[in-house]
Design a protein around this motif. Sequence first.
Motif, mmCIF file in Angstrom:
data_model
loop_
_atom_site.group_PDB
_atom_site.id
_atom_site.type_symbol
_atom_site.label_atom_id
_atom_site.label_comp_id
_atom_site.label_asym_id
_atom_site.label_seq_id
_atom_site.Cartn_x
_atom_site.Cartn_y
_atom_site.Cartn_z
ATOM 1 N N LEU A 252 46.432 40.733 14.678
ATOM 2 C CA LEU A 252 46.744 40.274 16.016
ATOM 3 C C LEU A 252 48.178 40.691 16.308
ATOM 4 N N ALA A 253 48.356 41.356 17.451
ATOM 5 C CA ALA A 253 49.671 41.826 17.859
ATOM 6 C C ALA A 253 49.931 41.401 19.298
ATOM 7 N N VAL A 254 51.203 41.233 19.614
ATOM 8 C CA VAL A 254 51.602 40.960 20.992
ATOM 9 C C VAL A 254 52.488 42.112 21.425
ATOM 10 N N VAL A 255 52.018 42.889 22.399
ATOM 11 C CA VAL A 255 52.728 44.080 22.841
ATOM 12 C C VAL A 255 53.350 43.835 24.205
ATOM 13 N N SER A 256 54.376 44.599 24.504
ATOM 14 C CA SER A 256 55.053 44.457 25.788
ATOM 15 C C SER A 256 54.264 45.144 26.894
ATOM 16 N N GLY A 257 54.386 44.618 28.100
ATOM 17 C CA GLY A 257 53.724 45.216 29.246
ATOM 18 C C GLY A 257 52.257 44.857 29.332
ATOM 19 N N GLU B 189 54.159 39.987 31.440
ATOM 20 C CA GLU B 189 55.001 40.975 30.755
ATOM 21 C C GLU B 189 54.605 41.245 29.312
ATOM 22 N N MET B 190 53.454 40.767 28.874
ATOM 23 C CA MET B 190 52.988 41.101 27.524
ATOM 24 C C MET B 190 51.483 40.919 27.415
ATOM 25 N N THR B 191 50.898 41.534 26.382
ATOM 26 C CA THR B 191 49.454 41.511 26.174
ATOM 27 C C THR B 191 49.158 41.197 24.711
ATOM 28 N N VAL B 192 48.232 40.268 24.493
ATOM 29 C CA VAL B 192 47.795 39.936 23.140
ATOM 30 C C VAL B 192 46.597 40.823 22.808
ATOM 31 N N VAL B 193 46.667 41.511 21.683
ATOM 32 C CA VAL B 193 45.592 42.431 21.307
ATOM 33 C C VAL B 193 45.134 42.173 19.878
ATOM 34 N N ARG B 194 43.854 42.402 19.671
ATOM 35 C CA ARG B 194 43.271 42.440 18.327
ATOM 36 C C ARG B 194 43.217 43.903 17.926
ATOM 37 N N VAL B 195 43.674 44.215 16.733
ATOM 38 C CA VAL B 195 43.847 45.608 16.330
ATOM 39 C C VAL B 195 43.133 45.859 15.013
ATOM 40 N N ARG C 196 61.007 38.250 15.028
ATOM 41 C CA ARG C 196 60.508 39.403 14.264
ATOM 42 C C ARG C 196 59.401 40.045 15.090
ATOM 43 N N GLN C 197 58.871 41.191 14.634
ATOM 44 C CA GLN C 197 57.788 41.811 15.389
ATOM 45 C C GLN C 197 56.566 40.891 15.397
ATOM 46 N N ALA C 198 55.914 40.804 16.527
ATOM 47 C CA ALA C 198 54.771 39.897 16.704
ATOM 48 C C ALA C 198 53.514 40.563 16.168
ATOM 49 N N LEU C 199 53.356 40.509 14.852
ATOM 50 C CA LEU C 199 52.241 41.184 14.189
ATOM 51 C C LEU C 199 51.787 40.360 12.996
ATOM 52 N N HIS C 200 50.465 40.136 12.921
ATOM 53 C CA HIS C 200 49.896 39.281 11.873
ATOM 54 C C HIS C 200 48.566 39.867 11.426
ATOM 55 N N PRO D 149 45.168 32.068 9.229
ATOM 56 C CA PRO D 149 45.492 31.466 10.526
ATOM 57 C C PRO D 149 46.780 32.037 11.095
ATOM 58 N N LEU D 150 46.909 31.975 12.423
ATOM 59 C CA LEU D 150 48.116 32.478 13.067
ATOM 60 C C LEU D 150 49.314 31.605 12.698
ATOM 61 N N PRO D 151 50.460 32.211 12.435
ATOM 62 C CA PRO D 151 51.667 31.439 12.116
ATOM 63 C C PRO D 151 52.225 30.781 13.375
ATOM 64 N N PRO D 152 53.049 29.741 13.196
ATOM 65 C CA PRO D 152 53.559 29.000 14.347
ATOM 66 C C PRO D 152 54.322 29.831 15.372
ATOM 67 N N ASP D 153 55.107 30.836 14.926
ATOM 68 C CA ASP D 153 55.895 31.600 15.898
ATOM 69 C C ASP D 153 55.011 32.411 16.844
ATOM 70 N N ILE D 154 53.924 32.972 16.342
ATOM 71 C CA ILE D 154 53.020 33.715 17.213
ATOM 72 C C ILE D 154 52.234 32.762 18.106
ATOM 73 N N VAL D 155 51.850 31.607 17.584
ATOM 74 C CA VAL D 155 51.162 30.596 18.405
ATOM 75 C C VAL D 155 52.066 30.188 19.574
ATOM 76 N N ARG D 156 53.349 29.964 19.308
ATOM 77 C CA ARG D 156 54.299 29.620 20.378
ATOM 78 C C ARG D 156 54.394 30.741 21.408
ATOM 79 N N LEU D 157 54.461 31.974 20.910
ATOM 80 C CA LEU D 157 54.646 33.120 21.793
ATOM 81 C C LEU D 157 53.489 33.300 22.766
#
Length: 294
Positions: free
Chosen positions: A167-172, A216-222, A259-263, A283-291
């Motif tokens: 799971l990544a969070v990319v800009s735009g 301003e960002m998109t959550v993607v499964r990679v 840090r980079q939003a990548l898990h 499971p997703l870590p807390p920082d990505i859940v917050r983001l």
Amino acid sequence: MRFMWTNTATEPIKVKTVLFEHGVTRSLLKKVKFHGGAILVNGRAVLAIQLLTGGETVTMVTPDEIGNDHLGPSTLPLNILYEDRDYLIVNKPAGVASVPAHRLPNNTLANRVKGYYQAQHYDNEVVHITTRLDRDTSGIVLFAKHHFAHSIIDRQLKAHAMRKMYLAVVSGSLVADHGWLDQPIGRAADSFIKRTITPTGRASLTEYWVVKRLPEMTVVRVRLHTGRTHQIRVHFAHAGHPLIGDELYGGPTSPLIDRQALHCMQLQFYDPFIEADLTTFAPLPPDIVRLIGG
């Protein structure tokens, strides 16, 4: 350790052919032969060139693997997602390197696994890391607990048979809900660490699906179809959508993550020892859940 198979061939076949068919490598066979292992047929020690006629029980006994003194043990915590005789799967936190480097000699995931093996008094203490993550990427890392299990995973990695999902969070905002990023990746000329898209690089293929669109960002499964260094980070940066928090590749910063939003959230591979696919989730870590807002 003992591994047993039944010879189902209907024509005469050598013992070593049966072993090769079950994933035993020539290097492992040499270790068995010269370092205290054994090959048995119906309980009797034989050479690997012994001819079989059908129905025999073939057993491979591997020698204990003594740990490398250059890898020090650590008693820092280890988040175990799955463990059996052959594999150990852990959830690596962000900020922890996978293996030692000269700046981080004793505080890596490999050190923690070495300490865990010693605390459990395992006969095999060699740390076989088979998948790695960048220091600031969180998620699943797979360790083989012996040489044979490691060679099985190496073969699957070379065949691109392992399924790794991130799971990544990319800009735009990504235009397509599903897409492919297919550009060769190589080392950047001006950096030992950084990678870049280059015609002389190695073929690299990344597949993604949009999970959630945010301002301003998109959550993607990679899914990685190849395993190049920084592959997801490089591909999305080249596409104009660097990961949130990825300063190395020009990603925008956020107060919600440092840090980079990548898990790495899912790993699936065929485990021949249990004769089934083995699937693990982190499971997703807390920082990505917050983001991404939960």
